[in-house]
Motif scaffolding. Structure first.
Motif, mmCIF file in Angstrom:
data_model
loop_
_atom_site.group_PDB
_atom_site.id
_atom_site.type_symbol
_atom_site.label_atom_id
_atom_site.label_comp_id
_atom_site.label_asym_id
_atom_site.label_seq_id
_atom_site.Cartn_x
_atom_site.Cartn_y
_atom_site.Cartn_z
ATOM 1 N N ASN A 66 0.817 -1.207 0.000
ATOM 2 C CA ASN A 66 0.000 0.000 0.000
ATOM 3 C C ASN A 66 0.852 1.258 0.000
ATOM 4 O O ASN A 66 0.364 2.345 -0.309
ATOM 5 C CB ASN A 66 -0.927 0.007 1.228
ATOM 6 N N LEU A 67 2.130 1.115 0.386
ATOM 7 C CA LEU A 67 3.049 2.238 0.304
ATOM 8 C C LEU A 67 3.430 2.494 -1.147
ATOM 9 O O LEU A 67 3.053 1.750 -2.055
ATOM 10 C CB LEU A 67 4.302 1.951 1.125
ATOM 11 N N SER A 68 4.191 3.541 -1.381
ATOM 12 C CA SER A 68 4.661 3.818 -2.739
ATOM 13 C C SER A 68 5.621 2.718 -3.169
ATOM 14 O O SER A 68 6.324 2.129 -2.339
ATOM 15 C CB SER A 68 5.361 5.176 -2.793
ATOM 16 N N PRO A 69 5.711 2.407 -4.462
ATOM 17 C CA PRO A 69 6.580 1.314 -4.941
ATOM 18 C C PRO A 69 8.039 1.484 -4.548
ATOM 19 O O PRO A 69 8.708 0.510 -4.195
ATOM 20 C CB PRO A 69 6.393 1.364 -6.460
ATOM 21 N N ASP A 70 8.545 2.730 -4.602
ATOM 22 C CA ASP A 70 9.949 2.965 -4.262
ATOM 23 C C ASP A 70 10.230 2.638 -2.803
ATOM 24 O O ASP A 70 11.215 1.957 -2.475
ATOM 25 C CB ASP A 70 10.333 4.421 -4.541
ATOM 26 N N VAL A 71 9.350 3.116 -1.917
ATOM 27 C CA VAL A 71 9.535 2.862 -0.489
ATOM 28 C C VAL A 71 9.393 1.377 -0.190
ATOM 29 O O VAL A 71 10.168 0.806 0.587
ATOM 30 C CB VAL A 71 8.520 3.671 0.341
ATOM 31 N N PHE A 72 8.422 0.727 -0.811
ATOM 32 C CA PHE A 72 8.195 -0.701 -0.576
ATOM 33 C C PHE A 72 9.395 -1.528 -1.002
ATOM 34 O O PHE A 72 9.848 -2.409 -0.263
ATOM 35 C CB PHE A 72 6.948 -1.152 -1.340
ATOM 36 N N ASN A 73 9.952 -1.256 -2.168
ATOM 37 C CA ASN A 73 11.111 -2.011 -2.655
ATOM 38 C C ASN A 73 12.325 -1.808 -1.758
ATOM 39 O O ASN A 73 13.066 -2.756 -1.460
ATOM 40 C CB ASN A 73 11.443 -1.596 -4.087
ATOM 41 N N LEU A 74 12.533 -0.567 -1.314
ATOM 42 C CA LEU A 74 13.669 -0.290 -0.438
ATOM 43 C C LEU A 74 13.509 -0.963 0.919
ATOM 44 O O LEU A 74 14.455 -1.528 1.468
ATOM 45 C CB LEU A 74 13.825 1.225 -0.257
ATOM 46 N N LEU A 75 12.288 -0.924 1.466
ATOM 47 C CA LEU A 75 12.018 -1.595 2.736
ATOM 48 C C LEU A 75 12.245 -3.099 2.625
ATOM 49 O O LEU A 75 12.778 -3.737 3.538
ATOM 50 C CB LEU A 75 10.585 -1.317 3.183
ATOM 51 N N LEU A 76 11.845 -3.651 1.500
ATOM 52 C CA LEU A 76 11.987 -5.086 1.289
ATOM 53 C C LEU A 76 13.463 -5.490 1.229
ATOM 54 O O LEU A 76 13.880 -6.476 1.850
ATOM 55 C CB LEU A 76 11.280 -5.481 -0.015
ATOM 56 N N ILE A 77 14.262 -4.716 0.501
ATOM 57 C CA ILE A 77 15.691 -5.014 0.389
ATOM 58 C C ILE A 77 16.383 -4.888 1.736
ATOM 59 O O ILE A 77 17.185 -5.745 2.130
ATOM 60 C CB ILE A 77 16.348 -4.084 -0.654
ATOM 61 N N LYS A 78 16.056 -3.818 2.477
ATOM 62 C CA LYS A 78 16.668 -3.630 3.794
ATOM 63 C C LYS A 78 16.245 -4.721 4.767
ATOM 64 O O LYS A 78 17.047 -5.203 5.573
ATOM 65 C CB LYS A 78 16.278 -2.251 4.349
ATOM 66 N N GLY A 79 14.969 -5.111 4.715
ATOM 67 C CA GLY A 79 14.483 -6.164 5.602
ATOM 68 C C GLY A 79 15.152 -7.494 5.327
ATOM 69 O O GLY A 79 15.592 -8.192 6.251
ATOM 70 N N TYR A 80 15.247 -7.850 4.057
ATOM 71 C CA TYR A 80 15.913 -9.103 3.687
ATOM 72 C C TYR A 80 17.393 -9.057 4.050
ATOM 73 O O TYR A 80 17.968 -10.057 4.483
ATOM 74 C CB TYR A 80 15.746 -9.361 2.187
ATOM 75 N N SER A 81 18.015 -7.910 3.858
ATOM 76 C CA SER A 81 19.427 -7.771 4.187
ATOM 77 C C SER A 81 19.657 -7.990 5.682
ATOM 78 O O SER A 81 20.654 -8.610 6.083
ATOM 79 C CB SER A 81 19.928 -6.382 3.768
ATOM 80 N N LEU A 82 18.742 -7.496 6.501
ATOM 81 C CA LEU A 82 18.851 -7.686 7.947
ATOM 82 C C LEU A 82 18.717 -9.158 8.312
ATOM 83 O O LEU A 82 19.471 -9.687 9.140
ATOM 84 C CB LEU A 82 17.781 -6.856 8.659
ATOM 85 N N ILE A 83 17.758 -9.859 7.702
ATOM 86 C CA ILE A 83 17.573 -11.286 7.971
ATOM 87 C C ILE A 83 18.806 -12.079 7.527
ATOM 88 O O ILE A 83 19.261 -12.998 8.210
ATOM 89 C CB ILE A 83 16.315 -11.808 7.263
ATOM 90 N N PHE A 84 19.366 -11.704 6.385
ATOM 91 C CA PHE A 84 20.532 -12.415 5.866
ATOM 92 C C PHE A 84 21.748 -12.263 6.778
ATOM 93 O O PHE A 84 22.532 -13.206 6.936
ATOM 94 C CB PHE A 84 20.874 -11.931 4.455
ATOM 95 N N ILE A 85 21.912 -11.078 7.377
ATOM 96 C CA ILE A 85 23.076 -10.884 8.245
ATOM 97 C C ILE A 85 22.915 -11.682 9.526
ATOM 98 O O ILE A 85 23.907 -12.195 10.088
ATOM 99 C CB ILE A 85 23.306 -9.385 8.552
ATOM 100 N N ILE A 86 21.675 -11.857 10.001
ATOM 101 C CA ILE A 86 21.436 -12.705 11.172
ATOM 102 C C ILE A 86 21.761 -14.160 10.837
ATOM 103 O O ILE A 86 22.431 -14.864 11.608
ATOM 104 C CB ILE A 86 19.979 -12.556 11.649
ATOM 105 N N ILE A 87 21.275 -14.629 9.674
ATOM 106 C CA ILE A 87 21.577 -15.991 9.230
ATOM 107 C C ILE A 87 23.086 -16.178 9.069
ATOM 108 O O ILE A 87 23.632 -17.234 9.389
ATOM 109 C CB ILE A 87 20.844 -16.299 7.916
ATOM 110 N N PHE A 88 23.760 -15.150 8.587
ATOM 111 C CA PHE A 88 25.200 -15.212 8.362
ATOM 112 C C PHE A 88 25.949 -15.512 9.655
ATOM 113 O O PHE A 88 26.789 -16.422 9.710
ATOM 114 C CB PHE A 88 25.680 -13.879 7.770
ATOM 115 N N PHE A 89 25.640 -14.787 10.723
ATOM 116 C CA PHE A 89 26.344 -14.984 11.985
ATOM 117 C C PHE A 89 25.943 -16.303 12.652
ATOM 118 O O PHE A 89 26.775 -16.953 13.297
ATOM 119 C CB PHE A 89 26.089 -13.813 12.930
#
Length: 250
Positions: free
Chosen positions: A58-81
């Protein structure tokens, strides 16, 4: 070397084959339990991620895509450690506390082949966590973007490359620690290592402050919010190139 590597790995595959052929009830009960529990976990997490992503659209496409990338990046760094610690514990068992090592070290086996056979075995045993936690992320993003089969093959290859890095770091730490501490006492220090790893992870999360990416009230307007989201993370962290590679493909 390849021939010796196959010979060293063959007992692992023989034991799996024998478990299937002998129709051992305990073995099949374990397979059934792990399959059902993993399937339920993957289904629930995928469902929750899909619902959350749908609401964020429901947010703007730009904000949604950026939030998605940042969220996945955070999950990946947790999995990494977590994978680093996972590789450390498993490599301690495969390299130093395996019963077969006493026989293999006294036999005329090439040490390089022996090392890489244990390296391969450690990666196989450490990959279960990445599969369980990674599949919901891949499926939910694939369903969101209505992608094809090529994406899943591509993402699995990326995940395999991503997993190699932390597991090898864990193996390297095990080899380093084995030269400092006695092997039998090393497990006692793993608890302390786990506490330190959690402390480092919490410190890293506090440095990056991921909650600011989903709180636009901290910013004066939407432009500042989007510009803050676009701020790149440290380029050498594997979670950045993994998340960007996935979503650039999508």
């Amino acid at each position: 070397m390849i021939k010796e590597l196959c010979i060293l790995l063959s007992p692992v595959f023989w034991s799996i084959k024998n478990d299937f052929i002998r129709f051992d009830r305990s073995f099949y009960k374990k397979i059934f339990f792990y399959t059902v529990s993993s399937g339920i976990f993957i289904f629930l997490i995928t469902k929750l991620l899909s619902i959350g992503m749908t609401k964020l659209q429901n947010l703007s496409p730009d904000v949604f895509n950026l939030l998605l990338i940042k969220g996945y990046s955070l999950i990946f760094i947790i999995i990494f450690f977590v994978q680093i610690f996972n590789g450390l514990v498993i490599s301690l068992n495969t390299y130093y506390q395996s019963k077969e090592m006493e026989v293999l070290l006294t036999s005329p086996v090439n040490r390089t082949s022996l090392f890489f056979s244990k390296l391969f075995e450690t990666h196989i045993k450490a990959s279960w966590m990445l599969i369980i936690f990674g599949i919901p992320l891949l499926i939910s993003s694939g369903l969101l973007y209505h992608t094809n089969l090529i994406y899943y093959v591509y993402s699995l290859l990326l995940f395999a490359a991503f997993s190699i890095i932390p597991v090898n770091i864990g193996i390297g730490r095990t080899i380093l620690l084995s030269n400092i501490f006695h092997i039998r006492r090393l497990k006692k220090y793993l608890l302390s290592t786990g506490i330190v790893a959690v402390a480092l992870l919490v410190t890293l999360l506090r440095i990056f402050k991921p909650e600011r990416f989903v709180n636009p009230e901290l910013f004066a307007n939407l432009t500042l919010f989007i510009s803050e989201l676009k701020t790149p993370s440290f380029i050498l962290l594997p979670n950045r190139w993994l998340s960007e590679s996935l979503f650039n493909f999508l």
